[in-house]
Design a protein around this motif. Structure first.
Motif, PDB file in Angstrom:
ATOM      1  N   VAL A 259       0.863  -1.186   0.000  1.00 56.10           N
ATOM      2  CA  VAL A 259       0.000   0.000   0.000  1.00 56.10           C
ATOM      3  C   VAL A 259       0.894   1.228   0.000  1.00 56.10           C
ATOM      4  O   VAL A 259       1.810   1.337   0.814  1.00 56.10           O
ATOM      5  CB  VAL A 259      -0.929   0.019   1.245  1.00 56.10           C
ATOM      6  N   CYS A 260       0.637   2.146  -0.928  1.00 60.73           N
ATOM      7  CA  CYS A 260       1.496   3.329  -1.060  1.00 60.73           C
ATOM      8  C   CYS A 260       1.371   4.239   0.162  1.00 60.73           C
ATOM      9  O   CYS A 260       0.358   4.234   0.874  1.00 60.73           O
ATOM     10  CB  CYS A 260       1.138   4.106  -2.333  1.00 60.73           C
ATOM     11  N   ASP A 261       2.411   5.027   0.405  1.00 60.53           N
ATOM     12  CA  ASP A 261       2.428   5.957   1.540  1.00 60.53           C
ATOM     13  C   ASP A 261       1.291   6.967   1.450  1.00 60.53           C
ATOM     14  O   ASP A 261       0.729   7.375   2.473  1.00 60.53           O
ATOM     15  CB  ASP A 261       3.765   6.698   1.594  1.00 60.53           C
ATOM     16  N   MET A 262       0.952   7.357   0.231  1.00 59.90           N
ATOM     17  CA  MET A 262      -0.121   8.334   0.037  1.00 59.90           C
ATOM     18  C   MET A 262      -1.432   7.840   0.647  1.00 59.90           C
ATOM     19  O   MET A 262      -2.122   8.577   1.361  1.00 59.90           O
ATOM     20  CB  MET A 262      -0.312   8.617  -1.455  1.00 59.90           C
ATOM     21  N   PHE A 263      -1.774   6.569   0.396  1.00 56.24           N
ATOM     22  CA  PHE A 263      -3.042   6.071   0.931  1.00 56.24           C
ATOM     23  C   PHE A 263      -2.951   5.795   2.428  1.00 56.24           C
ATOM     24  O   PHE A 263      -3.950   5.944   3.145  1.00 56.24           O
ATOM     25  CB  PHE A 263      -3.496   4.814   0.192  1.00 56.24           C
ATOM     26  N   LEU A 264      -1.786   5.417   2.904  1.00 53.89           N
ATOM     27  CA  LEU A 264      -1.621   5.257   4.352  1.00 53.89           C
ATOM     28  C   LEU A 264      -1.895   6.579   5.064  1.00 53.89           C
ATOM     29  O   LEU A 264      -2.511   6.609   6.138  1.00 53.89           O
ATOM     30  CB  LEU A 264      -0.207   4.764   4.668  1.00 53.89           C
ATOM     31  N   ASN A 265      -1.467   7.689   4.444  1.00 59.70           N
ATOM     32  CA  ASN A 265      -1.735   9.014   5.004  1.00 59.70           C
ATOM     33  C   ASN A 265      -3.217   9.356   4.924  1.00 59.70           C
ATOM     34  O   ASN A 265      -3.770   9.996   5.828  1.00 59.70           O
ATOM     35  CB  ASN A 265      -0.913  10.078   4.275  1.00 59.70           C
ATOM     36  N   VAL A 266      -3.879   8.942   3.836  1.00 55.44           N
ATOM     37  CA  VAL A 266      -5.321   9.179   3.689  1.00 55.44           C
ATOM     38  C   VAL A 266      -6.083   8.473   4.809  1.00 55.44           C
ATOM     39  O   VAL A 266      -7.009   9.037   5.400  1.00 55.44           O
ATOM     40  CB  VAL A 266      -5.816   8.706   2.307  1.00 55.44           C
ATOM     41  N   ILE A 267      -5.688   7.243   5.099  1.00 53.61           N
ATOM     42  CA  ILE A 267      -6.329   6.487   6.186  1.00 53.61           C
ATOM     43  C   ILE A 267      -6.171   7.226   7.515  1.00 53.61           C
ATOM     44  O   ILE A 267      -7.132   7.377   8.278  1.00 53.61           O
ATOM     45  CB  ILE A 267      -5.717   5.070   6.286  1.00 53.61           C
ATOM     46  N   LYS A 268      -4.961   7.719   7.757  1.00 51.75           N
ATOM     47  CA  LYS A 268      -4.690   8.413   9.019  1.00 51.75           C
ATOM     48  C   LYS A 268      -5.440   9.733   9.106  1.00 51.75           C
ATOM     49  O   LYS A 268      -6.054  10.051  10.131  1.00 51.75           O
ATOM     50  CB  LYS A 268      -3.181   8.652   9.145  1.00 51.75           C
ATOM     51  N   GLU A 269      -5.407  10.521   8.021  1.00 52.67           N
ATOM     52  CA  GLU A 269      -6.056  11.841   8.012  1.00 52.67           C
ATOM     53  C   GLU A 269      -7.569  11.736   8.207  1.00 52.67           C
ATOM     54  O   GLU A 269      -8.188  12.605   8.815  1.00 52.67           O
ATOM     55  CB  GLU A 269      -5.751  12.557   6.703  1.00 52.67           C
ATOM     56  N   ASN A 270      -8.179  10.661   7.659  1.00 55.83           N
ATOM     57  CA  ASN A 270      -9.635  10.508   7.758  1.00 55.83           C
ATOM     58  C   ASN A 270     -10.065   9.636   8.934  1.00 55.83           C
ATOM     59  O   ASN A 270     -11.256   9.349   9.085  1.00 55.83           O
ATOM     60  CB  ASN A 270     -10.179   9.908   6.461  1.00 55.83           C
ATOM     61  N   GLN A 271      -9.069   9.202   9.736  1.00 58.55           N
ATOM     62  CA  GLN A 271      -9.338   8.360  10.906  1.00 58.55           C
ATOM     63  C   GLN A 271     -10.109   7.092  10.513  1.00 58.55           C
ATOM     64  O   GLN A 271     -11.108   6.716  11.117  1.00 58.55           O
ATOM     65  CB  GLN A 271     -10.102   9.159  11.972  1.00 58.55           C
ATOM     66  N   TRP A 272      -9.595   6.438   9.491  1.00 63.37           N
ATOM     67  CA  TRP A 272     -10.222   5.217   8.968  1.00 63.37           C
ATOM     68  C   TRP A 272      -9.541   3.957   9.489  1.00 63.37           C
ATOM     69  O   TRP A 272      -9.775   2.865   8.966  1.00 63.37           O
ATOM     70  CB  TRP A 272     -10.150   5.211   7.437  1.00 63.37           C
ATOM     71  N   GLU A 273      -8.706   4.070  10.498  1.00 64.43           N
ATOM     72  CA  GLU A 273      -7.951   2.907  10.972  1.00 64.43           C
ATOM     73  C   GLU A 273      -8.850   1.727  11.342  1.00 64.43           C
ATOM     74  O   GLU A 273      -8.460   0.566  11.176  1.00 64.43           O
ATOM     75  CB  GLU A 273      -7.094   3.280  12.185  1.00 64.43           C
ATOM     76  N   ASP A 274     -10.061   1.996  11.828  1.00 65.21           N
ATOM     77  CA  ASP A 274     -10.964   0.917  12.227  1.00 65.21           C
ATOM     78  C   ASP A 274     -11.606   0.220  11.031  1.00 65.21           C
ATOM     79  O   ASP A 274     -12.183  -0.870  11.180  1.00 65.21           O
ATOM     80  CB  ASP A 274     -12.067   1.460  13.145  1.00 65.21           C
ATOM     81  N   TYR A 275     -11.540   0.849   9.867  1.00 62.80           N
ATOM     82  CA  TYR A 275     -12.207   0.296   8.682  1.00 62.80           C
ATOM     83  C   TYR A 275     -11.263  -0.480   7.754  1.00 62.80           C
ATOM     84  O   TYR A 275     -11.714  -1.276   6.941  1.00 62.80           O
ATOM     85  CB  TYR A 275     -12.867   1.415   7.876  1.00 62.80           C
ATOM     86  N   PHE A 276      -9.969  -0.243   7.875  1.00 65.13           N
ATOM     87  CA  PHE A 276      -9.007  -0.878   6.981  1.00 65.13           C
ATOM     88  C   PHE A 276      -8.070  -1.812   7.743  1.00 65.13           C
ATOM     89  O   PHE A 276      -7.560  -1.453   8.805  1.00 65.13           O
ATOM     90  CB  PHE A 276      -8.176   0.176   6.240  1.00 65.13           C
ATOM     91  N   GLU A 277      -7.855  -2.980   7.179  1.00 68.55           N
ATOM     92  CA  GLU A 277      -6.905  -3.942   7.739  1.00 68.55           C
ATOM     93  C   GLU A 277      -5.780  -4.148   6.723  1.00 68.55           C
ATOM     94  O   GLU A 277      -6.025  -4.580   5.598  1.00 68.55           O
ATOM     95  CB  GLU A 277      -7.592  -5.277   8.018  1.00 68.55           C
ATOM     96  N   LEU A 278      -4.549  -3.813   7.115  1.00 66.37           N
ATOM     97  CA  LEU A 278      -3.392  -3.960   6.244  1.00 66.37           C
ATOM     98  C   LEU A 278      -2.806  -5.348   6.432  1.00 66.37           C
ATOM     99  O   LEU A 278      -2.108  -5.611   7.408  1.00 66.37           O
ATOM    100  CB  LEU A 278      -2.358  -2.880   6.563  1.00 66.37           C
ATOM    101  N   VAL A 279      -3.079  -6.241   5.503  1.00 66.23           N
ATOM    102  CA  VAL A 279      -2.638  -7.632   5.616  1.00 66.23           C
ATOM    103  C   VAL A 279      -1.168  -7.776   5.226  1.00 66.23           C
ATOM    104  O   VAL A 279      -0.443  -8.599   5.766  1.00 66.23           O
ATOM    105  CB  VAL A 279      -3.516  -8.550   4.732  1.00 66.23           C
ATOM    106  N   GLY A 280      -0.719  -6.949   4.276  1.00 67.47           N
ATOM    107  CA  GLY A 280       0.654  -7.055   3.785  1.00 67.47           C
ATOM    108  C   GLY A 280       0.751  -8.029   2.618  1.00 67.47           C
ATOM    109  O   GLY A 280      -0.253  -8.514   2.093  1.00 67.47           O
ATOM    110  N   GLU A 281       1.992  -8.330   2.214  1.00 70.58           N
ATOM    111  CA  GLU A 281       2.217  -9.215   1.079  1.00 70.58           C
ATOM    112  C   GLU A 281       2.196 -10.672   1.520  1.00 70.58           C
ATOM    113  O   GLU A 281       2.841 -11.038   2.507  1.00 70.58           O
ATOM    114  CB  GLU A 281       3.553  -8.878   0.409  1.00 70.58           C
ATOM    115  N   VAL A 282       1.453 -11.478   0.779  1.00 68.56           N
ATOM    116  CA  VAL A 282       1.350 -12.912   1.069  1.00 68.56           C
ATOM    117  C   VAL A 282       1.487 -13.682  -0.239  1.00 68.56           C
ATOM    118  O   VAL A 282       1.429 -13.104  -1.332  1.00 68.56           O
ATOM    119  CB  VAL A 282       0.004 -13.262   1.746  1.00 68.56           C
ATOM    120  N   GLU A 283       1.643 -14.993  -0.169  1.00 65.63           N
ATOM    121  CA  GLU A 283       1.717 -15.814  -1.368  1.00 65.63           C
ATOM    122  C   GLU A 283       0.386 -15.799  -2.106  1.00 65.63           C
ATOM    123  O   GLU A 283      -0.678 -15.576  -1.508  1.00 65.63           O
ATOM    124  CB  GLU A 283       2.096 -17.249  -1.005  1.00 65.63           C
ATOM    125  N   GLN A 284       0.463 -16.046  -3.421  1.00 64.72           N
ATOM    126  CA  GLN A 284      -0.728 -15.955  -4.267  1.00 64.72           C
ATOM    127  C   GLN A 284      -1.869 -16.840  -3.775  1.00 64.72           C
ATOM    128  O   GLN A 284      -3.027 -16.404  -3.715  1.00 64.72           O
ATOM    129  CB  GLN A 284      -0.379 -16.307  -5.709  1.00 64.72           C
TER     130      GLN A 284
END
Length: 394
Positions: A259-284
């Motif tokens: 997830v790009c830094d730009m969208f991570l900042n969007v999540i923080k600025e809009n206080q969306w932390e409770d709505y988004f779960e960052l799973v990270g990179e996993v196998e296909q």
């Protein structure tokens, strides 16, 4: 059984999208043909049990670029990469030699991009030897001809040289493979060439993955798989999606991949932390199984005036009986496919908030029946690959 030589720089055990699609393309070919694959050497082991596939690895293993480097180092690294992909490099030269050694086994050669190195390797041999050359462009190239925002990274002087090289490859090749007709028309317009008389369509392939049992416990979620880059971020759309979660009876939005830094900042600025779960990179396989237990999957394309792309992720989504929520552009190939199959909802960047909210809410009415699922899978079938390629072989 006829033999085909395939040149593809990216191939497993590399795990990027290009490698995965190259493997799926080769797997489809081996249902009917023997394939000699020339690819890059890799430090990791990759076992192939396919008796119709011979893998020849040349060159040094690719080095994964670090994102944590200074501005000037990034510029230097990009310049070096662009020069190598334009004029050839040690890998493409080694491939050319290996290709000459193997022409005794086949008169049909297919080069896959990106990167463009594969085409350069075959081009150098094609000037001196007689064989049937099919070049497969997964996307328009170079970046300078891509629609904004993807053309923003193009380097002016090198871009002109790359356009010349790309035109040469496309004009000289006996046949061209592209993922959709819009890409063909787009390249014809941008490079001022004619491809229709020698072009066939080969769509991205869906992986044959054993799906786990569908999870019915825990949170209800919608999921995005893959790199959520800055070009794909539309804050208005995500605001509408967050506002619709209650109506859709969805608890959260899972983001699988970078997830790009730009969208991570969007999540923080809009206080969306409770709505988004960052799973990270996993196998296909794990990513597809996460999607299999979702209420819907997200496909997001950048806002563009032209849409010559078709994301390989769409093939993966068509492989699971889950509704697709797609943010794209008017008249895009993704929009056409989803609308024709009727296995999802299409939202476009130009819509206002009310239009977006209304369409997102309609996700609740999408029912993926067995008939609908079978139609969706047929769009990206291996038999379609074999048919398109077979028509162009000698």
């Amino acid at each position: 059984m006829k033999t085909i030589i395939v040149v593809a720089k990216y191939y497993p055990p590399l795990t990027n999208a290009r490698s995965i699609q190259a493997k799926l393309f080769v797997d489809a070919l081996t249902l009917k043909y023997k394939v000699i694959l020339i690819t890059v050497r890799n430090g990791d082991t990759f076992e192939s049990n396919n008796e119709n596939l011979v893998i020849i690895r040349v060159g040094k293993p690719p080095v994964v670029d670090s994102y944590k480097v200074g501005f000037f180092k990034k510029i230097a690294r990009k310049l070096i990469k662009e020069f190598k992909v334009t004029f050839g490099n040690a890998w493409s030269r080694e491939v050319s030699k290996e290709l000459i050694n193997n022409l005794q086994y086949s008169n049909n050669v297919i080069s896959l991009s990106e990167p463009f190195d594969s085409h350069l390797a075959v081009l150098d041999v094609y000037k001196k030897h007689d064989f049937n050359w099919l070049c497969f462009y997964s996307d328009p190239w170079p970046h300078s001809i891509m629609p904004k925002p993807y053309s923003n990274s193009a380097l002016p002087l090198i871009s002109k040289l790359q356009e010349f090289r790309s035109k040469k490859v496309l004009n000289l090749a006996d046949a061209v493979l592209l993922t959709n007709n819009k890409a063909m028309q787009y390249i014809e317009k941008k490079l001022q060439i004619t491809l229709q008389h020698k072009c066939n369509i080969v769509r991205h392939q869906m992986a044959d993955i054993d799906l786990d049992s569908k999870s019915v416990e825990g949170d209800s979620y919608i999921v995005h798989i893959g790199h959520l880059s800055k070009e794909r971020v539309n804050v208005k759309f995500f605001q509408c999606l967050v506002d619709s979660l209650g109506h859709l009876k969805i608890d959260r939005i899972k983001l699988v991949g970078r997830v790009c830094d730009m969208f991570l900042n969007v999540i923080k600025e809009n206080q969306w932390e409770d709505y988004f779960e960052l799973v990270g990179e996993v196998e296909q396989k794990q990513a597809i199984n996460i999607a299999f237990s979702a209420k819907a999957v997200l496909l997001i394309e950048a806002e563009m005036t032209d849409s010559p792309f078709i994301p390989s992720k769409l093939a993966e989504y068509f492989n699971i009986p889950i509704p697709i929520l797609c943010l794209t552009n008017q008249f895009s190939e993704s929009s056409d496919l989803i609308s024709n199959i009727n296995n999802g909802v299409v939202v476009t960047h130009c819509m206002d908030d009310n239009e977006m909210l209304k369409l997102i809410a309609s996700l609740n009415s999408i029912d993926i029946t067995e008939e609908l699922y079978s139609r969706a899978k047929g769009v990206f079938s291996q038999q379609e690959v074999i048919k398109s390629v077979s028509e162009l072989l000698t």
